[in-house]
Design a protein around this motif. Sequence first.
Motif, PDB file in Angstrom:
ATOM      1  N   PRO A  97       0.827  -1.209   0.000  1.00  0.00           N
ATOM      2  CA  PRO A  97       0.000   0.000   0.000  1.00  0.00           C
ATOM      3  C   PRO A  97       0.865   1.266   0.000  1.00  0.00           C
ATOM      4  O   PRO A  97       1.832   1.374   0.762  1.00  0.00           O
ATOM      5  N   GLY A  98       0.532   2.191  -0.876  1.00  0.00           N
ATOM      6  CA  GLY A  98       1.245   3.458  -0.974  1.00  0.00           C
ATOM      7  C   GLY A  98       2.437   3.442  -1.905  1.00  0.00           C
ATOM      8  O   GLY A  98       2.973   4.488  -2.254  1.00  0.00           O
ATOM      9  N   LEU A  99       2.882   2.274  -2.309  1.00  0.00           N
ATOM     10  CA  LEU A  99       4.040   2.172  -3.193  1.00  0.00           C
ATOM     11  C   LEU A  99       3.580   2.262  -4.646  1.00  0.00           C
ATOM     12  O   LEU A  99       2.739   1.492  -5.087  1.00  0.00           O
ATOM     13  N   ARG A 100       4.135   3.234  -5.367  1.00  0.00           N
ATOM     14  CA  ARG A 100       3.784   3.436  -6.769  1.00  0.00           C
ATOM     15  C   ARG A 100       4.932   4.162  -7.447  1.00  0.00           C
ATOM     16  O   ARG A 100       5.812   4.711  -6.778  1.00  0.00           O
ATOM     17  N   ALA A 101       4.932   4.150  -8.760  1.00  0.00           N
ATOM     18  CA  ALA A 101       5.964   4.863  -9.519  1.00  0.00           C
ATOM     19  C   ALA A 101       5.899   6.344  -9.195  1.00  0.00           C
ATOM     20  O   ALA A 101       4.819   6.921  -9.087  1.00  0.00           O
ATOM     21  N   GLY A 102       7.059   6.947  -8.990  1.00  0.00           N
ATOM     22  CA  GLY A 102       7.134   8.363  -8.650  1.00  0.00           C
ATOM     23  C   GLY A 102       7.199   8.628  -7.159  1.00  0.00           C
ATOM     24  O   GLY A 102       7.498   9.748  -6.742  1.00  0.00           O
ATOM     25  N   ARG A 103       6.946   7.624  -6.343  1.00  0.00           N
ATOM     26  CA  ARG A 103       6.939   7.803  -4.885  1.00  0.00           C
ATOM     27  C   ARG A 103       8.364   7.791  -4.345  1.00  0.00           C
ATOM     28  O   ARG A 103       9.201   7.008  -4.763  1.00  0.00           O
ATOM     29  N   ARG A 104       8.640   8.682  -3.405  1.00  0.00           N
ATOM     30  CA  ARG A 104       9.955   8.722  -2.744  1.00  0.00           C
ATOM     31  C   ARG A 104       9.969   7.698  -1.622  1.00  0.00           C
ATOM     32  O   ARG A 104       8.978   7.495  -0.944  1.00  0.00           O
ATOM     33  N   LEU A 105      11.136   7.071  -1.444  1.00  0.00           N
ATOM     34  CA  LEU A 105      11.239   5.928  -0.559  1.00  0.00           C
ATOM     35  C   LEU A 105      12.619   5.885   0.078  1.00  0.00           C
ATOM     36  O   LEU A 105      13.619   6.243  -0.548  1.00  0.00           O
ATOM     37  N   SER A 106      12.678   5.439   1.328  1.00  0.00           N
ATOM     38  CA  SER A 106      13.935   5.162   2.004  1.00  0.00           C
ATOM     39  C   SER A 106      13.973   3.659   2.234  1.00  0.00           C
ATOM     40  O   SER A 106      12.991   3.077   2.690  1.00  0.00           O
ATOM     41  N   VAL A 107      15.097   3.011   1.891  1.00  0.00           N
ATOM     42  CA  VAL A 107      15.214   1.556   2.043  1.00  0.00           C
ATOM     43  C   VAL A 107      16.509   1.200   2.753  1.00  0.00           C
ATOM     44  O   VAL A 107      17.486   1.936   2.706  1.00  0.00           O
ATOM     45  N   GLU A 108      16.471   0.026   3.393  1.00  0.00           N
ATOM     46  CA  GLU A 108      17.652  -0.507   4.053  1.00  0.00           C
ATOM     47  C   GLU A 108      17.729  -1.990   3.751  1.00  0.00           C
ATOM     48  O   GLU A 108      16.718  -2.691   3.806  1.00  0.00           O
ATOM     49  N   GLY A 109      18.925  -2.460   3.404  1.00  0.00           N
ATOM     50  CA  GLY A 109      19.088  -3.872   3.134  1.00  0.00           C
ATOM     51  C   GLY A 109      20.480  -4.195   2.633  1.00  0.00           C
ATOM     52  O   GLY A 109      21.346  -3.325   2.532  1.00  0.00           O
ATOM     53  N   LEU A 110      20.676  -5.459   2.332  1.00  0.00           N
ATOM     54  CA  LEU A 110      21.950  -5.957   1.832  1.00  0.00           C
ATOM     55  C   LEU A 110      21.954  -5.850   0.314  1.00  0.00           C
ATOM     56  O   LEU A 110      21.108  -6.445  -0.358  1.00  0.00           O
ATOM     57  N   ILE A 111      22.882  -5.092  -0.213  1.00  0.00           N
ATOM     58  CA  ILE A 111      22.930  -4.888  -1.665  1.00  0.00           C
ATOM     59  C   ILE A 111      23.801  -5.977  -2.290  1.00  0.00           C
ATOM     60  O   ILE A 111      24.866  -6.312  -1.776  1.00  0.00           O
ATOM     61  N   SER A 112      23.301  -6.566  -3.355  1.00  0.00           N
ATOM     62  CA  SER A 112      24.023  -7.624  -4.053  1.00  0.00           C
ATOM     63  C   SER A 112      23.893  -7.405  -5.551  1.00  0.00           C
ATOM     64  O   SER A 112      23.250  -6.464  -5.991  1.00  0.00           O
ATOM     65  N   ALA A 113      24.514  -8.290  -6.309  1.00  0.00           N
ATOM     66  CA  ALA A 113      24.450  -8.193  -7.765  1.00  0.00           C
ATOM     67  C   ALA A 113      23.761  -9.428  -8.311  1.00  0.00           C
ATOM     68  O   ALA A 113      23.979 -10.540  -7.836  1.00  0.00           O
ATOM     69  N   ASP A 114      22.893  -9.229  -9.301  1.00  0.00           N
ATOM     70  CA  ASP A 114      22.201 -10.329  -9.970  1.00  0.00           C
ATOM     71  C   ASP A 114      22.148  -9.992 -11.451  1.00  0.00           C
ATOM     72  O   ASP A 114      21.516  -8.999 -11.843  1.00  0.00           O
ATOM     73  N   ASP A 115      22.816 -10.780 -12.276  1.00  0.00           N
ATOM     74  CA  ASP A 115      22.901 -10.536 -13.722  1.00  0.00           C
ATOM     75  C   ASP A 115      23.404  -9.128 -14.032  1.00  0.00           C
ATOM     76  O   ASP A 115      22.884  -8.439 -14.918  1.00  0.00           O
ATOM     77  N   GLY A 116      24.382  -8.650 -13.268  1.00  0.00           N
ATOM     78  CA  GLY A 116      24.991  -7.356 -13.528  1.00  0.00           C
ATOM     79  C   GLY A 116      24.217  -6.157 -13.024  1.00  0.00           C
ATOM     80  O   GLY A 116      24.598  -5.027 -13.281  1.00  0.00           O
ATOM     81  N   ARG A 117      23.138  -6.368 -12.309  1.00  0.00           N
ATOM     82  CA  ARG A 117      22.375  -5.233 -11.768  1.00  0.00           C
ATOM     83  C   ARG A 117      22.389  -5.296 -10.246  1.00  0.00           C
ATOM     84  O   ARG A 117      22.476  -6.368  -9.657  1.00  0.00           O
TER      85      ARG A 117
END
Length: 130
Positions: A97-117
């Motif tokens: 709920p509330g998540l849509r394109a154009g919405r500003r967001l703060s996230v926290e997590g473990l960043i990894s790579a998958d197929d170069g992204r």
Amino acid sequence: MAPRANPSGARAGVLRRVLQRVTATNEDLEDDELRQSSVDAGAVTIADSALRTRVNLQGRIEVLTLNPKGTNRWLEAELSDGTGTVHLIWMGRRRIPGLRAGRRLSVEGLISADDGRRVIYNPRYQLLAE
């Protein structure tokens, strides 16, 4: 005798920044604004985040996709902060709920790579004021 400051050098720097702002596209200006707001909030920029580390990022959702392949469904978002993009994947979720394109967001997590992204699986998130 003390060395003199070079006022023409300072003026050239100011003039260069003004010309960059005048000739920049709207997209470039939005990217600069996103980058600056992330830095001001104390978040790491996507371009500066190292793989396999816990990061705190802030940006805007550019693309939001529901991936209905088989029985494994997940919600995927592309977060941009003006320096790069990271894919956020919430496994087992069809919507947030509330998540849509154009919405500003703060996230926290473990960043990894998958197929170069760059990817963060099941990140903690906070919707930001618009």
